[in-house]
Scaffold this motif. Structure first.
Motif, PDB file in Angstrom:
ATOM      1  N   TYR A  60       0.853  -1.242  -0.013  1.00  0.00           N
ATOM      2  CA  TYR A  60       0.002  -0.199  -0.264  1.00  0.00           C
ATOM      3  C   TYR A  60       0.839   1.243  -0.047  1.00  0.00           C
ATOM      4  O   TYR A  60       0.738   1.958  -0.817  1.00  0.00           O
ATOM      5  CB  TYR A  60      -0.752   0.098   1.168  1.00  0.00           C
ATOM      6  N   ASP A  61       1.844   1.468   0.919  1.00  0.00           N
ATOM      7  CA  ASP A  61       2.578   2.619   1.066  1.00  0.00           C
ATOM      8  C   ASP A  61       3.373   2.885  -0.232  1.00  0.00           C
ATOM      9  O   ASP A  61       3.737   3.916  -0.482  1.00  0.00           O
ATOM     10  CB  ASP A  61       3.576   2.487   2.253  1.00  0.00           C
ATOM     11  N   ARG A  62       3.855   1.601  -0.833  1.00  0.00           N
ATOM     12  CA  ARG A  62       4.757   1.987  -2.036  1.00  0.00           C
ATOM     13  C   ARG A  62       3.772   2.188  -3.201  1.00  0.00           C
ATOM     14  O   ARG A  62       4.237   3.540  -3.868  1.00  0.00           O
ATOM     15  CB  ARG A  62       5.332   0.433  -2.421  1.00  0.00           C
ATOM     16  N   GLN A  63       2.568   1.892  -3.509  1.00  0.00           N
ATOM     17  CA  GLN A  63       1.623   2.342  -4.260  1.00  0.00           C
ATOM     18  C   GLN A  63       1.340   3.777  -4.055  1.00  0.00           C
ATOM     19  O   GLN A  63       1.190   4.568  -5.091  1.00  0.00           O
ATOM     20  CB  GLN A  63       0.422   1.652  -4.516  1.00  0.00           C
ATOM     21  N   MET A  64       1.112   4.120  -2.959  1.00  0.00           N
ATOM     22  CA  MET A  64       0.564   5.551  -2.538  1.00  0.00           C
ATOM     23  C   MET A  64       1.962   6.560  -2.798  1.00  0.00           C
ATOM     24  O   MET A  64       1.538   7.543  -3.240  1.00  0.00           O
ATOM     25  CB  MET A  64       0.040   5.404  -1.010  1.00  0.00           C
ATOM     26  N   LEU A 107       0.478  11.928  -9.516  1.00  0.00           N
ATOM     27  CA  LEU A 107      -0.801  12.459  -9.292  1.00  0.00           C
ATOM     28  C   LEU A 107      -0.961  13.774  -8.596  1.00  0.00           C
ATOM     29  O   LEU A 107      -1.565  14.817  -8.775  1.00  0.00           O
ATOM     30  CB  LEU A 107      -1.831  11.404  -9.184  1.00  0.00           C
ATOM     31  N   PHE A 108      -0.392  13.531  -7.346  1.00  0.00           N
ATOM     32  CA  PHE A 108      -0.884  14.669  -6.077  1.00  0.00           C
ATOM     33  C   PHE A 108       0.264  15.581  -6.141  1.00  0.00           C
ATOM     34  O   PHE A 108      -0.142  16.511  -5.740  1.00  0.00           O
ATOM     35  CB  PHE A 108      -1.134  13.799  -4.745  1.00  0.00           C
ATOM     36  N   GLY A 109       1.413  15.387  -6.482  1.00  0.00           N
ATOM     37  CA  GLY A 109       2.416  16.330  -6.416  1.00  0.00           C
ATOM     38  C   GLY A 109       2.664  17.037  -5.157  1.00  0.00           C
ATOM     39  O   GLY A 109       2.625  15.915  -4.225  1.00  0.00           O
ATOM     40  N   GLU A 110       2.632  18.130  -4.996  1.00  0.00           N
ATOM     41  CA  GLU A 110       2.980  18.826  -3.575  1.00  0.00           C
ATOM     42  C   GLU A 110       1.624  19.181  -3.139  1.00  0.00           C
ATOM     43  O   GLU A 110       1.524  20.022  -2.043  1.00  0.00           O
ATOM     44  CB  GLU A 110       3.676  20.237  -3.788  1.00  0.00           C
ATOM     45  N   SER A 111       0.408  18.643  -3.426  1.00  0.00           N
ATOM     46  CA  SER A 111      -0.631  18.877  -2.687  1.00  0.00           C
ATOM     47  C   SER A 111      -1.000  18.436  -1.341  1.00  0.00           C
ATOM     48  O   SER A 111      -1.531  19.276  -0.359  1.00  0.00           O
ATOM     49  CB  SER A 111      -1.892  18.322  -3.762  1.00  0.00           C
TER      50      SER A 111
END
Length: 68
Positions: free
Chosen positions: A21-25, A32-36
């Protein structure tokens, strides 16, 4: 033999995928999320309750006090 309940199926699914899970996230964060997440955490102030489940990967940086 009776079919497993919905909860049992979900538990088996997440038990199976927990290790990756952590690796995928991390991949999704980069692509996708960048610096969000950094931006959202920078907006947190005062008493903030973050309600979540998981490994803690999504927690804001250690500049905030975490309890619970």
């Amino acid at each position: 033999m009776p079919e497993p309940s919905s909860n049992e199926r979900l538990r088996r699914y997440w038990d199976k995928h927990a290790r990756s899970y952590d690796r995928q996230m991390r991949f999704l964060d980069r692509t996708l999320f960048g610096e969000s997440r950094t931006w959202v955490c920078s907006k947190a102030s005062g008493d903030v309750l973050e309600v979540a489940i998981g490994t803690g990967l999504n927690l804001c940086p250690s500049t905030l006090q975490v309890c619970g």
